[in-house]
Design an enzyme around this catalytic site. Structure first.
Site, PDB file in Angstrom:
ATOM      1  CB  SER A 189     -11.887  -1.568   1.556  1.00  0.00           C
ATOM      2  OG  SER A 189     -12.468  -2.599   2.412  1.00  0.00           O
ATOM      3  CD  GLU A 198     -11.773   1.853  13.547  1.00  0.00           C
ATOM      4  OE1 GLU A 198     -12.715   0.968  12.796  1.00  0.00           O
ATOM      5  OE2 GLU A 198     -10.467   2.451  13.139  1.00  0.00           O
ATOM      6  CG  ASP A 232       9.260  -0.598   6.043  1.00  0.00           C
ATOM      7  OD1 ASP A 232       9.343  -1.194   7.361  1.00  0.00           O
ATOM      8  OD2 ASP A 232       8.241  -0.547   4.984  1.00  0.00           O
ATOM      9  CG  ASP A 285     -11.027   5.309   6.349  1.00  0.00           C
ATOM     10  OD1 ASP A 285     -12.511   5.364   6.370  1.00  0.00           O
ATOM     11  OD2 ASP A 285     -10.454   3.823   6.570  1.00  0.00           O
ATOM     12  CG  HIS A 307     -12.042   1.150   9.198  1.00  0.00           C
ATOM     13  ND1 HIS A 307     -11.288   1.230  10.614  1.00  0.00           N
ATOM     14  CD2 HIS A 307     -10.743   0.329   7.921  1.00  0.00           C
ATOM     15  CE1 HIS A 307     -10.402   0.007  10.858  1.00  0.00           C
ATOM     16  NE2 HIS A 307     -10.445  -0.384   8.869  1.00  0.00           N
ATOM     17  CB  ILE A 328      -0.929   0.441   1.089  1.00  0.00           C
ATOM     18  CG1 ILE A 328      -1.526  -1.648   1.547  1.00  0.00           C
ATOM     19  CG2 ILE A 328      -1.543   1.132   1.314  1.00  0.00           C
ATOM     20  CD1 ILE A 328      -2.815  -1.198   2.104  1.00  0.00           C
ATOM     21  CB  ALA A 384      -2.557   2.289   9.075  1.00  0.00           C
ATOM     22  NE  ARG A 385      -5.805  -3.109  12.064  1.00  0.00           N
ATOM     23  CZ  ARG A 385      -6.245  -2.955  10.163  1.00  0.00           C
ATOM     24  NH1 ARG A 385      -6.574  -2.142   9.889  1.00  0.00           N
ATOM     25  NH2 ARG A 385      -6.654  -4.127  10.052  1.00  0.00           N
TER      26      ARG A 385
END
Length: 320
Positions: A290, A269, A181, A264, A287, A162, A239-240
């Site tokens: 997708s 949540e 990373d 998002d 969220h 992603i 992401a999270r």
């Protein structure tokens, strides 16, 4: 029921109609009409000896649930890239294969991340509210100004599938891309992006920052990290929610250190911190990165492909 016609798969979360049809035809699957909880999944498996389960967040199986599963269960398939809602180690200890769908979400999540970048930079939520309230006044040359995307430096945390897809889109908007990373990507995958060995080293150079790493543990972005971003930066997270200290983010937004954010995902949540909805410089979505017909179908199909492989005695396509 004959062996040929017995239920071989429990689908414990509501899935798109195309996925349900294939599952019923290929596996005589039992397809739930509403998301099952973990206890209900265990009860069903004990009664029907199914060898495969497709689960979601509500039916996330923890160690006590996995321990209670009958020995007939061979695979637990996730129709998402994430699998932090279940105890993977406990499943492995019982010899149960766990799979996910890492490729299915890549393109739509990258598209959505760029939507968040553009919307946060260009004050999309504020402009839309103005129009829905009837507009009613003109804006002068110095009013309601956003910040330009073209020419900005985008920092990407996590340069996997992603992250790299976001980089390609950002470069199409004329953004300079830097990333961090655990290890540097192959030069052929960098496509001109610049690597930083640590988050702290990268943050001062990020005019826009976006996260693309798994959640869990201590928040990646806390007060110190937000403080390292340059004043006027834009923060994006698809992401999270657990990656972010939301108190620190709120402070950075309300103090003027951050220009804006596009979010998002959230720490809690469905019952999110209401402070974010009360400030103008945040673009908020529930969220949905997708959430396209094509991607949700592909997520389900990928899970079914993994089930088919394992039940046929082959190696799973996407083992966790």
């Amino acid at each position: 029921m004959s062996r040929e016609n017995r239920t071989r798969l429990l689908i414990a979360r509501k899935v798109p109609a195309a996925v349900a049809r294939r599952a019923e035809a290929q596996f005589h699957a039992f397809v739930t009409e509403s998301d099952m909880d973990a206890g209900s999944v265990v009860d069903f498996c004990e009664k029907h000896d199914v060898p495969a389960i497709l689960i979601g967040k509500k039916s996330g199986l923890q160690v006590e649930h996995i321990t209670a599963l009958p020995s007939t269960v061979k695979i637990i398939a996730n129709a998402s890239a994430g699998f932090d809602h279940m105890d993977v180690a406990a499943a492995r200890n019982r010899g149960i294969v766990v799979t996910n769908a890492p490729d299915a979400l890549t393109e739509c999540t990258a598209d959505f991340s760029m939507l968040l970048v553009l919307a946060a930079c260009r004050r999309a939520s504020e402009y839309e509210r103005i129009m829905r309230s009837g507009w009613g006044k003109s804006f002068g040359m110095t009013e309601m100004l956003g910040t330009r995307v073209n020419g900005k430096t985008l920092g990407i945390v996590g340069f996997g599938r992603i992250g790299r897809a976001v980089a390609k889109r950002a470069q199409g908007f004329g953004m300079r891309v830097i990333y961090t990373d655990v290890t540097r990507a192959a030069e052929s995958l960098e496509n001109g992006a610049t690597y930083y060995a640590s988050l702290a080293d990268m943050l001062p150079h990020c005019q826009v920052l976006t996260l693309h790493v798994p959640g869990g543990g201590v928040p990646l972005m806390a007060k110190n990290e937000f403080g390292l971003l340059p004043k006027g930066a834009v923060f994006v997270n698809a992401a999270r929610g657990g990656l972010v200290d939301e108190d620190a983010l709120y402070e950075a937004l309300t103090s003027g250190h951050l220009f804006s954010a596009g979010l998002d995902v959230y720490r809690n949540e469905r019952n999110t911190d209401k402070r974010f909805a009360a400030i103008d410089n945040v673009f908020l979505t529930p969220h949905m990165a997708s959430a396209t017909v094509e991607t949700r179908d592909q997520m389900g199909f990928t899970a079914l492909d993994n089930v088919a492989a394992v039940l046929d005695g082959r190696t799973a396509l996407n083992p966790v």
